[in-house]
Design a protein around this motif. Structure first.
Motif, mmCIF file in Angstrom:
data_model
loop_
_atom_site.group_PDB
_atom_site.id
_atom_site.type_symbol
_atom_site.label_atom_id
_atom_site.label_comp_id
_atom_site.label_asym_id
_atom_site.label_seq_id
_atom_site.Cartn_x
_atom_site.Cartn_y
_atom_site.Cartn_z
ATOM 1 N N GLU A 234 11.596 -10.341 -1.385
ATOM 2 C CA GLU A 234 10.344 -10.716 -2.057
ATOM 3 C C GLU A 234 9.996 -12.183 -1.804
ATOM 4 N N ALA A 235 11.049 -12.992 -1.719
ATOM 5 C CA ALA A 235 10.819 -14.426 -1.486
ATOM 6 C C ALA A 235 10.051 -14.657 -0.191
ATOM 7 N N PHE A 236 10.228 -13.754 0.760
ATOM 8 C CA PHE A 236 9.553 -13.910 2.054
ATOM 9 C C PHE A 236 8.246 -13.126 2.139
ATOM 10 N N GLN A 237 7.728 -12.774 0.979
ATOM 11 C CA GLN A 237 6.407 -12.145 0.982
ATOM 12 C C GLN A 237 5.410 -13.066 0.295
ATOM 13 N N GLN A 238 5.849 -14.311 0.093
ATOM 14 C CA GLN A 238 4.966 -15.284 -0.548
ATOM 15 C C GLN A 238 3.876 -15.705 0.432
ATOM 16 N N LYS A 239 2.636 -15.614 -0.027
ATOM 17 C CA LYS A 239 1.519 -15.929 0.868
ATOM 18 C C LYS A 239 1.096 -17.382 0.696
ATOM 19 N N TRP A 240 0.429 -17.882 1.684
ATOM 20 C CA TRP A 240 -0.156 -19.219 1.592
ATOM 21 C C TRP A 240 -1.675 -19.060 1.656
ATOM 22 N N LYS A 241 -2.322 -19.485 0.593
ATOM 23 C CA LYS A 241 -3.773 -19.348 0.451
ATOM 24 C C LYS A 241 -4.212 -17.900 0.712
ATOM 25 N N GLY A 242 -3.428 -16.979 0.176
ATOM 26 C CA GLY A 242 -3.785 -15.556 0.229
ATOM 27 C C GLY A 242 -3.442 -14.848 1.528
ATOM 28 N N LYS A 243 -2.767 -15.534 2.432
ATOM 29 C CA LYS A 243 -2.441 -14.898 3.715
ATOM 30 C C LYS A 243 -0.950 -14.994 4.042
ATOM 31 N N GLN A 244 -0.462 -13.931 4.707
ATOM 32 C CA GLN A 244 0.948 -13.910 5.132
ATOM 33 C C GLN A 244 0.999 -14.333 6.604
ATOM 34 N N TYR A 245 1.748 -15.400 6.895
ATOM 35 C CA TYR A 245 1.744 -15.963 8.243
ATOM 36 C C TYR A 245 3.041 -15.732 9.017
ATOM 37 N N TYR A 246 4.044 -15.123 8.416
ATOM 38 C CA TYR A 246 5.371 -15.144 9.037
ATOM 39 C C TYR A 246 6.156 -13.889 8.680
ATOM 40 N N LYS B 298 -0.609 -19.922 -8.366
ATOM 41 C CA LYS B 298 -1.982 -19.465 -8.650
ATOM 42 C C LYS B 298 -2.953 -20.643 -8.661
ATOM 43 N N ASN B 299 -2.539 -21.708 -9.345
ATOM 44 C CA ASN B 299 -3.430 -22.873 -9.455
ATOM 45 C C ASN B 299 -3.110 -23.961 -8.439
ATOM 46 N N ASN B 300 -2.097 -23.688 -7.604
ATOM 47 C CA ASN B 300 -1.695 -24.645 -6.581
ATOM 48 C C ASN B 300 -1.369 -26.020 -7.170
ATOM 49 N N SER C 201 11.484 -19.193 -2.712
ATOM 50 C CA SER C 201 11.380 -20.177 -1.639
ATOM 51 C C SER C 201 10.141 -21.035 -1.887
ATOM 52 N N PRO C 202 10.277 -22.054 -2.728
ATOM 53 C CA PRO C 202 9.092 -22.848 -3.086
ATOM 54 C C PRO C 202 8.445 -23.533 -1.888
ATOM 55 N N PHE C 203 9.225 -23.750 -0.839
ATOM 56 C CA PHE C 203 8.713 -24.477 0.337
ATOM 57 C C PHE C 203 7.532 -23.765 0.984
ATOM 58 N N LEU C 204 7.510 -22.434 0.822
ATOM 59 C CA LEU C 204 6.425 -21.674 1.448
ATOM 60 C C LEU C 204 5.066 -22.005 0.835
ATOM 61 N N GLY C 205 5.088 -22.669 -0.315
ATOM 62 C CA GLY C 205 3.822 -23.061 -0.943
ATOM 63 C C GLY C 205 3.582 -24.552 -0.860
ATOM 64 N N MET C 206 4.309 -25.205 0.022
ATOM 65 C CA MET C 206 4.151 -26.666 0.139
ATOM 66 C C MET C 206 3.450 -27.028 1.442
ATOM 67 N N TRP D 238 2.709 -34.825 -6.277
ATOM 68 C CA TRP D 238 2.641 -33.494 -5.656
ATOM 69 C C TRP D 238 1.216 -32.943 -5.744
ATOM 70 N N ASN D 239 0.609 -33.121 -6.923
ATOM 71 C CA ASN D 239 -0.730 -32.554 -7.102
ATOM 72 C C ASN D 239 -1.742 -33.185 -6.157
ATOM 73 N N LYS D 240 -1.512 -34.467 -5.829
ATOM 74 C CA LYS D 240 -2.395 -35.124 -4.844
ATOM 75 C C LYS D 240 -2.248 -34.434 -3.488
ATOM 76 N N VAL D 241 -1.001 -34.152 -3.117
ATOM 77 C CA VAL D 241 -0.751 -33.496 -1.817
ATOM 78 C C VAL D 241 -1.330 -32.078 -1.830
ATOM 79 N N LEU D 242 -1.123 -31.377 -2.940
ATOM 80 C CA LEU D 242 -1.577 -29.981 -3.026
ATOM 81 C C LEU D 242 -3.109 -29.882 -3.067
ATOM 82 N N ALA D 243 -3.767 -30.925 -3.565
ATOM 83 C CA ALA D 243 -5.229 -30.882 -3.693
ATOM 84 C C ALA D 243 -5.935 -31.075 -2.358
ATOM 85 N N LYS D 244 -5.235 -31.560 -1.344
ATOM 86 C CA LYS D 244 -5.872 -31.857 -0.048
ATOM 87 C C LYS D 244 -6.310 -30.603 0.671
#
Lengths: 423, 295
Positions: free
Chosen positions: A127-139, A219-221, A377-382, A417-423
């Motif tokens: 499940e950890a490897f089904q985490q999407k980034w901005k709604g899409k699975q890249y890997y 959800k809220n990035n 795997s929190p890195f997948l959302g960074m 972190w929120n500054k980085v995530l907001a970009k």
């Protein structure tokens, strides 16, 4: 005359046939998939050539070309190749690079291809490897692995301790019991090196998850760790260093390398490490007596999952062929071949259940840990994992140094972190 | 030579210089221009937005930048001063009239640190300075450190920059030693003999003869070393990565981290431009000296 006509007719026919068959010959040419990866130097050419042969046997219309680059500098090289429009078709990435590379436009979403796959294909991927980034699975994962506990059976035996700790409280009790600075024996390997800031995987994020917190609000990035339970996790960790004094000296400069070398000496009782550490310990000290166990629980269980992933790049010459390879290597056949040959923790659950892998006793703690709640795997959302890990490392260093309290440090880290995530 | 002949002569000269000038332009002027241009943009791999002096304003208002600039100055000044002191001391020792074989042996041995690549030297020092390393062991043996205590030289904000500077001093003092020794050997012996007749002390001879005679070399090597040290990336990157808590961060490392880890190419270019301006002043001084010497 008729002879001349006949000759000309035959020639004309030959030309016509050649022209008619020319496009067919072109269509029959093999597609090439260039796989840019760092594994050849690690696992050797033999396995890589076996993989190539295995894939090409199942896909006779595709040639797999291995493009190897050592891991050191791989990230920067991939970015440079992308800028030069020369990126390979399939790009191997670390979990930390997915969001960053996707944002830059290097990666192709796999969702359309995945939608056509049978349910059990993704069902067998953690499940950890089904985490999407901005709604899409890249890997898709090549190999995975989570952090668990390595414990030195000799030190435990000498201290009269039956087995590894199951909770944070037990961990502290055991740590205090086994630490003996005069004999240079320490309970734990706290590592907060800033460059590279990879120790967050082992030391901080799992603790926040075990405390019942989270790293990211996907959800809220936004950063999600600056909560009372997050503070509790940091305080527990810093107490090991400053209050109980059970960590090996050099906390702020020790990295993964030092951590592994220290554990290999046989003077360190416990270490947080991934399954990849087994081969490393074998190389460093093959006589070391140790075992593995799931991480001790805080309020709950929790671990960080890492791994090497494959992606289809936006600059791929033949995206369909590239996807076929990514699918194959993360599928049951390719992934089993990889896990058997490399000894890596499989990227698929069904491969991890195979007898050949069950024989690997040291790996079973990781299998168990992966099944427990909060294997993430929190890195997948960074979008910039290196920078975000550095921010967190610096803030925890501030707490260790007494320059900030845990709440202040986590609040400051979250704001950055929120500054980085907001970009 | 007629005007026409002189003109043809000049054209011919520039023709020969052409390829070299072109290479210089491509390899130096163009990248420099690019970096300066990039510093006026907010630039990542996705977009470039013109921000004028925005990067510079942000940079100069960030306290961390000033802290890092100050640390770079400390690292540079500390390194150069000790390079000069140690280099001069050893050059004087090697210049004394002792057994030639011993002198040559020491000349060879003392040059060794200079032969190490900065990364290799850095890695060696990381091992030596680790909590269970040679230095702490040595201090314990001397009774200066409690056997149960350790000093984390690279992992403490109080000692990290000092430790990196110490490594840099060790690695590069032979350059000063060799240059100053060459200078010492060029000073005529009779000047010292005349001073001896006048009854000068060794200190007076050093101050009034040696130093003035070496002035040109000292200025040149100090300027060169200042430039090299100010832009030195490897010692800090290899030994501490700039940490802990940025306590050993210097300009070259932060430029790399901002550009290639944070992907803030515009901001990093502004940092690089400021660093270039500082180095440029050193370079102007060096070039002016060199030109004066030729003239």
């Amino acid at each position: 005359m008729s002879r001349v006509v006949r000759t000309l007719t035959v020639l004309a026919l030959a030309v016509a046939v050649a022209v008619a068959f020319a496009p067919t010959a072109q269509a029959g040419q093999k597609a090439e998939v260039r796989w840019f990866q760092w594994k050849t130097t690690e696992v050797g050419e033999k396995l890589m050539n076996e993989l190539k042969a295995g894939f090409e046997k199942e896909h006779p219309d595709i040639t797999l070309t291995l493009v190897d680059n050592p891991f050191q500098g791989f990230h920067d090289k991939a970015l440079t190749l992308f800028q030069a429009q020369k990126l390979a078709d399939v790009l191997m990435v670390q979990v930390d690079w997915v969001a960053e590379f996707a944002d830059v436009g290097m990666l192709e979403p796999l969702d359309n291809w995945l939608a056509k796959e049978p349910k059990e294909f993704l069902g067998n991927i953690s499940e950890a490897f089904q985490q999407k980034w901005k709604g899409k699975q890249y890997y898709l994962p090549l190999h995975s692995g989570c952090v668990a506990l390595y414990w030195n059976t000799e030190i435990f035996k000498n201290a009269g301790i039956a087995g590894p700790p199951k909770t944070w409280d037990e961990y502290v009790q055991i740590a205090k019991k086994v630490t003996n600075p005069e004999k240079k024996i320490f309970a734990t390997t706290a590592t907060l090196q800033i460059e590279p800031p990879t120790n967050m995987t082992y030391d901080i994020y799992p603790l926040i998850l075990q405390a019942g917190g989270d790293i990211l609000d996907t959800k809220n990035n936004k950063a999600a760790f600056n909560t009372p339970v997050g503070v509790k996790a940091i305080e527990w960790y810093v107490d090991l260093i400053n209050k109980h004094k059970v960590a090996v000296p050099g906390v702020l400069s020790n990295g993964e390398k030092e951590k592994r070398a220290n554990f290999a000496t046989g003077n360190i009782a416990m270490m947080f490490e991934g399954p990849w550490g087994v081969a490393i310990q074998r190389n460093l000290n093959k006589d070391l007596k140790y075992d593995t166990a799931p991480l001790p629980k805080g309020m709950t269980s929790g671990t960080v999952v890492r791994g090497a992933l494959n992606t289809v790049t936006t600059q791929a010459q033949n995206k369909e062929a590239a996807w076929k390879f990514v699918r194959w290597i993360s599928g049951p056949v390719g992934n089993e071949m990889w896990a058997k040959g490399s000894g890596d923790f499989p990227g698929r659950n069904d491969v991890a259940e195979k007898p050949f892998f069950k024989e690997n006793k040291l790996a079973q703690a990781f299998v168990q840990q992966m099944k427990q709640p909060n294997a993430k795997s929190p890195f997948l959302g960074m979008p910039n994992a290196v920078q975000m890990n550095k921010i967190m490392t610096t803030e925890v260093q501030n707490v260790v140094q007494g320059k900030k309290n845990a709440k202040q440090a986590l609040d400051d880290a979250a704001a950055e972190w929120n500054k980085v995530l907001a970009k | 030579m007629t005007l026409r002949q002189r003109f043809r002569h000049e054209i011919q000269a520039y023709g020969f210089l052409g390829p070299a000038l072109l290479l210089l332009g491509l390899l130096m002027v163009y990248p420099l221009f690019q970096v300066i241009q990039m510093s006026f943009y907010q630039l990542d791999l996705r977009r470039a937005v013109w921000v004028g002096l925005g990067n510079y304003t942000e940079l100069l208002q960030t306290s961390l930048f000033w802290q890092i600039l100050w640390q770079t100055v400390l690292f540079t000044v500390g390194s150069v001063v000790f390079h000069l002191i140690i280099g001069m001391g050893l050059a004087l020792l090697l210049h004394t009239k002792i057994n030639v074989r011993i002198r040559n042996l020491f000349r060879g041995v003392l040059i060794i640190p200079w032969l190490f690549a900065p990364t290799v030297a850095g890695m060696i020092w990381v091992l030596m300075l680790s909590p269970f390393g040679v230095l702490n062991g040595f201090l314990t043996t001397l009774g200066l450190l409690d056997p149960n205590a350790t000093i984390n030289w690279l992992g403490s904000p109080q000692t990290s920059l000092l430790s990196v500077t110490a490594m840099n001093i060790w690695r590069a003092f032979p350059f000063f030693m060799v240059m100053l020794l060459a200078g010492l050997q060029a000073i005529p012996e009779d000047v010292y003999e005349a001073a001896d007749i006048d009854g000068t002390t060794p200190l007076q001879k050093f101050w009034y003869i040696t130093i003035p005679a070496l002035r040109g070399i000292i200025l040149t090597v100090v300027l060169l070393d200042s430039i090299w040290t100010f832009r030195a990336f490897d010692p800090v990157y290899v030994m501490t990565g700039g940490g802990p808590i940025n306590s050993s961060q210097v300009l070259p490392t932060i430029i790399y981290f901002d550009a290639f880890q944070k992907l803030k190419f515009g901001y990093a270019s502004a940092e690089a431009t400021i660093m270039f301006l500082i180095l440029f002043t050193f370079s102007v001084a060096y070039v002016r000296r060199a030109v004066r010497e030729i003239a």
